[in-house]
Design a protein around this motif. Structure first.
Motif, PDB file in Angstrom:
ATOM      1  N   THR A  54      20.049  41.308 111.247  1.00 23.82           N
ATOM      2  CA  THR A  54      18.861  41.841 110.593  1.00 23.82           C
ATOM      3  C   THR A  54      18.190  40.777 109.747  1.00 23.82           C
ATOM      4  N   THR A  55      16.909  40.967 109.511  1.00 26.04           N
ATOM      5  CA  THR A  55      16.192  40.185 108.517  1.00 26.04           C
ATOM      6  C   THR A  55      15.897  41.084 107.322  1.00 26.04           C
ATOM      7  N   VAL A  56      15.505  40.458 106.230  1.00 27.48           N
ATOM      8  CA  VAL A  56      15.243  41.205 104.996  1.00 27.48           C
ATOM      9  C   VAL A  56      13.729  41.239 104.789  1.00 27.48           C
ATOM     10  N   ARG A  57      13.147  42.377 105.042  1.00 27.19           N
ATOM     11  CA  ARG A  57      11.691  42.470 104.998  1.00 27.19           C
ATOM     12  C   ARG A  57      11.135  42.133 103.617  1.00 27.19           C
ATOM     13  N   ASN A  58      11.826  42.543 102.594  1.00 27.80           N
ATOM     14  CA  ASN A  58      11.344  42.269 101.233  1.00 27.80           C
ATOM     15  C   ASN A  58      11.853  40.942 100.689  1.00 27.80           C
ATOM     16  N   GLY A  59      12.403  40.085 101.566  1.00 29.59           N
ATOM     17  CA  GLY A  59      12.799  38.753 101.157  1.00 29.59           C
ATOM     18  C   GLY A  59      14.240  38.702 100.683  1.00 29.59           C
ATOM     19  N   TYR A  60      14.992  37.706 101.175  1.00 31.37           N
ATOM     20  CA  TYR A  60      16.416  37.594 100.849  1.00 31.37           C
ATOM     21  C   TYR A  60      16.641  37.299  99.362  1.00 31.37           C
ATOM     22  N   SER A  61      15.630  36.752  98.699  1.00 30.78           N
ATOM     23  CA  SER A  61      15.806  36.400  97.293  1.00 30.78           C
ATOM     24  C   SER A  61      16.029  37.618  96.408  1.00 30.78           C
ATOM     25  N   CYS A  62      15.790  38.816  96.943  1.00 26.26           N
ATOM     26  CA  CYS A  62      16.055  40.017  96.147  1.00 26.26           C
ATOM     27  C   CYS A  62      17.532  40.120  95.786  1.00 26.26           C
ATOM     28  N   VAL A  63      18.411  39.486  96.591  1.00 27.27           N
ATOM     29  CA  VAL A  63      19.843  39.562  96.318  1.00 27.27           C
ATOM     30  C   VAL A  63      20.231  38.729  95.096  1.00 27.27           C
ATOM     31  N   PRO A  64      19.944  37.411  95.088  1.00 27.48           N
ATOM     32  CA  PRO A  64      20.324  36.650  93.891  1.00 27.48           C
ATOM     33  C   PRO A  64      19.598  37.108  92.639  1.00 27.48           C
ATOM     34  N   VAL A  65      18.366  37.561  92.771  1.00 21.77           N
ATOM     35  CA  VAL A  65      17.639  38.053  91.595  1.00 21.77           C
ATOM     36  C   VAL A  65      18.356  39.259  91.003  1.00 21.77           C
ATOM     37  N   ALA A  66      18.812  40.159  91.862  1.00 19.59           N
ATOM     38  CA  ALA A  66      19.523  41.339  91.370  1.00 19.59           C
ATOM     39  C   ALA A  66      20.849  40.967  90.716  1.00 19.59           C
ATOM     40  N   LEU A  67      21.506  39.931  91.252  1.00 17.90           N
ATOM     41  CA  LEU A  67      22.808  39.534  90.715  1.00 17.90           C
ATOM     42  C   LEU A  67      22.709  38.819  89.373  1.00 17.90           C
ATOM     43  N   THR A  68      21.501  38.535  88.904  1.00 22.48           N
ATOM     44  CA  THR A  68      21.343  37.904  87.590  1.00 22.48           C
ATOM     45  C   THR A  68      21.462  38.917  86.454  1.00 22.48           C
ATOM     46  N   GLU A  69      21.619  40.168  86.781  1.00 18.99           N
ATOM     47  CA  GLU A  69      21.646  41.225  85.762  1.00 18.99           C
ATOM     48  C   GLU A  69      22.687  40.944  84.680  1.00 18.99           C
ATOM     49  N   ASN A  70      22.210  40.841  83.446  1.00 19.02           N
ATOM     50  CA  ASN A  70      23.041  40.658  82.252  1.00 19.02           C
ATOM     51  C   ASN A  70      23.804  39.340  82.212  1.00 19.02           C
ATOM     52  N   LEU A  71      23.432  38.380  83.064  1.00 21.52           N
ATOM     53  CA  LEU A  71      24.098  37.084  83.044  1.00 21.52           C
ATOM     54  C   LEU A  71      23.333  36.100  82.159  1.00 21.52           C
ATOM     55  N   ASP A  72      24.081  35.213  81.526  1.00 20.54           N
ATOM     56  CA  ASP A  72      23.485  34.146  80.719  1.00 20.54           C
ATOM     57  C   ASP A  72      23.273  32.938  81.636  1.00 20.54           C
ATOM     58  N   ILE A  73      22.048  32.768  82.115  1.00 16.96           N
ATOM     59  CA  ILE A  73      21.735  31.712  83.070  1.00 16.96           C
ATOM     60  C   ILE A  73      20.777  30.725  82.424  1.00 16.96           C
ATOM     61  N   ARG A  74      21.153  29.458  82.408  1.00 13.28           N
ATOM     62  CA  ARG A  74      20.313  28.399  81.840  1.00 13.28           C
ATOM     63  C   ARG A  74      19.690  27.617  82.995  1.00 13.28           C
ATOM     64  N   VAL A  75      18.444  27.931  83.339  1.00 13.66           N
ATOM     65  CA  VAL A  75      17.764  27.205  84.408  1.00 13.66           C
ATOM     66  C   VAL A  75      17.279  25.857  83.889  1.00 13.66           C
ATOM     67  N   ASN A  76      16.847  24.990  84.788  1.00 12.92           N
ATOM     68  CA  ASN A  76      16.387  23.637  84.458  1.00 12.92           C
ATOM     69  C   ASN A  76      17.473  22.831  83.738  1.00 12.92           C
ATOM     70  N   SER A  77      18.736  23.182  83.993  1.00 17.25           N
ATOM     71  CA  SER A  77      19.854  22.486  83.366  1.00 17.25           C
ATOM     72  C   SER A  77      20.626  21.731  84.443  1.00 17.25           C
ATOM     73  N   ALA A  78      20.349  20.449  84.549  1.00 16.01           N
ATOM     74  CA  ALA A  78      20.972  19.614  85.574  1.00 16.01           C
ATOM     75  C   ALA A  78      22.270  19.030  85.045  1.00 16.01           C
ATOM     76  N   VAL A  79      23.375  19.383  85.674  1.00 16.89           N
ATOM     77  CA  VAL A  79      24.680  18.895  85.234  1.00 16.89           C
ATOM     78  C   VAL A  79      24.816  17.424  85.596  1.00 16.89           C
ATOM     79  N   LYS A  80      25.247  16.631  84.609  1.00 13.86           N
ATOM     80  CA  LYS A  80      25.429  15.192  84.818  1.00 13.86           C
ATOM     81  C   LYS A  80      26.897  14.799  84.826  1.00 13.86           C
ATOM     82  N   GLU A  81      27.723  15.516  84.046  1.00  9.17           N
ATOM     83  CA  GLU A  81      29.123  15.125  83.951  1.00  9.17           C
ATOM     84  C   GLU A  81      29.993  16.358  83.741  1.00  9.17           C
ATOM     85  N   ILE A  82      31.133  16.365  84.416  1.00  9.25           N
ATOM     86  CA  ILE A  82      32.107  17.440  84.290  1.00  9.25           C
ATOM     87  C   ILE A  82      33.423  16.814  83.837  1.00  9.25           C
TER      88      ILE A  82
END
Length: 808
Positions: free
Chosen positions: A559-587
């Motif tokens: 199947t394909t996702v008519r409303n776009g596959y990105s609906c899945v990761p967007v939904a999974l962000t619920e109540n998560l602390d996500i820092r975008v534009n944060s490029a990891v340089k060292e672990i």
């Protein structure tokens, strides 16, 4: 799909949509190596005269159009068919597509997969661009009237508990090795204990699959268990905790009936907000851990990316849900409203001249393609011809050799045929010489006989001796002439047979070549399609292991996702602390915890240091390859591990391959994308499925004095799951796996587990992390496995550097 699938409401399935996929060579930032498919320029032309074409070496996505997954182009192996065809729709859509062999395929991915006798589910979700809009969903009549739609209109195959267990990828009537490790007391208790466990486990899975929108708590589970299984609350709690811990129930987005623990039990840093990172973060947060997600992009989803403009939607990354039975995306679709659209089945081929390839010719070349793959498999698995000298053999090498041998065989047959013609001609010449001699002899005898008749004298009076001699000579000459005429007639009849044989030989000359130029174009289409599915050239694929995950393909609709596959990761962000534009340089990781240094790409590259108990790395395989390249790089995605990753991990990263597959209206360049460095993984020459296990294994800090110290560095992603690599569902399942493993290490025994059963948390976690082969017949006692025996899996080597002790 019927609404009653697996005892619950199904995801929204509407009419099929049309889409067009554009693919490019593996040229986005890489030189073009030698490949098996070599086409003349004219054969590369697409039927669409308005489409712009570029040389395959250009960093461009202006490649011939094709449908998403296209036809299977895999070894055509029999599959167990669980489907009821009674409710098939009568129409099917068709969408034009091209590939480098010069052939266009009308239809879309699942249509083409059906042409191959099996659904191709691996490495196909990032293969297409779907555009839906005002006209999307309009289906056209089938081009060839082909109604062999295995999946369309599929009713519930397995219902009730069997369907729920099948959907959970577990065997219905026996414990898995992972379950036996975590329930050793049950494992040793005999058949009755096994049956009790299986009835409880299967009932809980049924409750969850039936209603995945609401948390399945222990109390609700116990209340709804039928007697007598509700009389063992301690065992029910253990089974419930095990299923929840390892992502079989209560995963995704659902209504919680119990709040998340307020007291945090540990801090975790997840690197990457792709589907695997979001999965592990979401699970660990529910387990009561403090989770922070660092994402370099300004969005979540990673290689799941949807372009939206007005009413048009295009998935420029992952796109296809490959098989609905057993796929965790099916559960998520029920939870978050994924608008799943089944892909149609028909897929006729069109040649460079725009005319359809005759079905008979298409079938012949398809059989030959599958025979070539079977021959390659025979070389590998029966003759063990996997090395040439000290170099491992690629699938492309094997196919080239087999084709060369076929061409030599054709030449040999031509030689034999010519020798047979020459031998027959020689016999005819000799026969004619004998006939000429006999003809002359007959003429001589005839003249002698006639002369003797003319000179015949009557019986005289001076005695009968001369008369007798005369009569004897006449009669003897006549007999010789008759015998010679008989011999002549026999030889003449033989000559006619020789001439007929010669005529037959001349009329049935063997082919001058193994395949005609047009036949080779069709065969090259299959090779190109196989490269398309693996996102790399056949010369890069391991002959022995390129299809090592085939036994774990899901069945049912693609199947394909008519409303776009990105609906899945967007939904999974619920109540998560996500820092975008944060490029990891060292672990940095050590015995006391981890530190992650990241740059904020929006605030003048200012750096931030994050500290936690452990880190989960979901960096792509392409990015990891850059990280372990051991050379100075100014690329913005260079990540440093301190201390460096152990050698066994680095070597596995280097051995596995990462492919590249791009898409002309919204152009993608995954190879040059600094946060992707490719599309998805494949088993390259010199690699094997075991390398996925090595990439999945956590790392214990080398400075630990105790060899059984806790791991601090964990890994997830499509490149870490042996059974489902290069897929969205594989990446998601890897996140669930790591969440369960981390919880076993850092949170202790699952709730309700007796402390004296004697099983090691670390051992159970490691067992759960590595997929075990489960054949189709294991899923249900009512299903048979008609597929050939799966290949013997490689032994898991170096899956971890050391065991770990449980936390006190």
């Amino acid at each position: 799909m019927k609404p009653t699938q697996f005892g619950g409401s199904s995801s929204k399935m509407t009419e099929p949509i049309e889409y067009v996929t554009l693919i490019s060579d593996d040229s986005d930032g890489e030189p073009t190596p030698k490949r098996i498919v070599n086409h003349p320029p004219s054969a590369l032309s697409a039927p669409n005269p308005g489409q712009k074409q570029k040389h395959p070496d250009e960093d461009s996505n202006d490649a011939p159009a094709t449908s998403d997954e296209r036809r299977t182009s895999r070894r055509n192996r029999p599959k167990v068919d669980y489907m009821d065809y009674s409710n098939r729709p009568s129409g099917s859509g068709d969408t034009a597509s091209n590939d480098k062999s010069g052939f266009a395929s009308m239809g879309n991915s699942n249509q083409q997969a059906e042409r191959r006798g099996q659904s191709q589910t691996r490495k196909s979700e990032a293969n297409a661009t779907s555009v839906s809009g005002p006209s999307a969903g309009n289906s056209r009549p089938s081009q060839n009237g082909d109604s062999k739609d295995r999946d369309a209109g599929t009713p519930t195959v397995l219902s009730g508990q069997e369907g729920a267990v099948f959907q959970s990828r577990l065997p219905f009537n026996k414990m898995t090795p992972n379950e036996e490790a975590c329930f050793p007391d049950i494992s040793r208790s005999g058949i009755l204990g096994h049956r009790v466990f299986l009835n409880i486990r299967n009932s809980l899975l049924h409750m969850w699959v039936d209603n995945p929108k609401v948390q399945l708590s222990f109390e609700i589970a116990l209340k709804n268990l039928p007697p007598p299984f509700d009389s063992e609350p301690s065992l029910v709690r253990r089974v419930h905790s095990f299923l929840e811990r390892h992502g079989f129930i209560n995963f995704g987005i659902f209504k919680r009936l119990k709040p998340i623990p307020a007291k945090k039990l540990g801090k975790v840093i997840v690197i990457g907000a792709g589907i695997s990172g979001l999965a592990v973060a979401h699970q660990l947060q529910q387990f009561g851990m403090d989770v922070i997600v660092l994402e370099a992009r300004d969005r979540v989803g990673g290689r799941i990316s949807t372009f939206r403009k007005n009413s048009y939607i295009a998935d420029v990354g992952a796109m296809v849900v490959t098989g609905v039975y057993g796929n965790p995306m099916t559960i998520l679709s029920k939870q978050i409203g994924m608008d799943l659209v089944p892909i149609q089945q028909t897929c006729p081929l069109y040649g460079p001249d725009g005319k359809p390839v005759p079905k008979e010719k298409d079938d012949v070349i398809e059989r030959e393609f599958n025979r070539l793959l079977e021959s390659a498999s025979y070389l590998s698995h029966r003759l063990d011809f996997n090395y040439a000298g000290d170099c491992p053999v690629s699938l492309g090498d094997a196919l080239e050799w087999i084709i060369s041998m076929q061409e030599m065989q054709v030449m040999h047959k031509r030689g034999q045929h010519m020798q047979e013609i020459i031998a027959t001609q020689t016999k005819i010449i000799e026969q004619r010489r004998r006939l000429k001699t006999l003809r002359d002899t007959i003429a001589t005898l005839k003249n002698e006989h006639l002369a003797m008749i003319n000179q015949r004298k009557p019986k005289g009076t001076d005695g009968d001796l001369k008369y007798c001699y005369q009569e004897f000579s006449i009669r003897n000459t006549q007999i010789k002439m008759e015998e010679t005429i008989s011999t002549f007639n026999d030889l003449h009849a033989e000559e006619k047979q020789m001439l007929a044989k010669l005529h037959e030989l001349e009329q049935n000359r063997p082919s001058d070549v193994y395949l005609s130029s047009r036949d080779r174009l069709i065969l090259d289409w299959h090779f190109a399609n196989l490269e398309f599915a693996n996102a790399t050239r056949l010369n890069n694929l391991s002959l022995k292991h390129w299809d090592q995950d085939d036994d774990f393909e899901f069945i049912g609709h693609h199947t394909t996702v008519r409303n776009g596959y990105s609906c899945v990761p967007v939904a999974l962000t619920e109540n998560l602390d996500i820092r975008v534009n944060s490029a990891v340089k060292e672990i940095k990781y050590g015995t006391k915890g981890v530190e992650v240094v990241a740059e904020n790409l929006k605030t003048s590259n200012s750096q931030m240091t994050y500290k936690a108990d452990l880190v989960v790395c979901t960096l792509t395989l392409g990015v990891l390859k850059v990280a372990v390249a051991h050379k100075e790089s100014q690329q913005s995605n260079t990540v440093k591990f301190d201390p460096p990753l152990p050698d066994w991990k680095q070597q596995a990263i280097k051995r596995l391959g990462v492919g590249n597959l791009n898409k002309e209206t919204v152009v993608t360049r995954w190879r040059s994308d600094p946060w992707a460095r490719g599309s998805y993984s494949y088993v390259s020459v010199g690699s094997s499925g075991s390398d996925y296990d090595l990439l999945a294994a956590p790392v214990i800090p080398p400075s630990s004095k105790d060899a059984e110290g806790l791991p601090r560095l964990f890994f997830a992603g499509e490149h870490t799951i042996r059974n489902y690599p290069a897929t969205v569902h594989g990446a998601y399942l890897s996140g669930l796996r790591e969440a369960g493993r981390i919880a076993d290490y850092y949170l202790g025994y699952p709730e309700g587990t007796p402390p004296d059963i004697g099983y090691s948390v670390a051992e159970a976690a490691n067992l759960v992390s590595v997929g075990n082969v489960v054949k189709l017949r294991d899923f249900s006692p009512n299903l048979s496995d008609s597929s050939p025996s799966s290949k013997k899996s490689e032994e898991n080597s170096n899956s971890n550097t050391a065991d770990s002790t449980e936390l006190q």
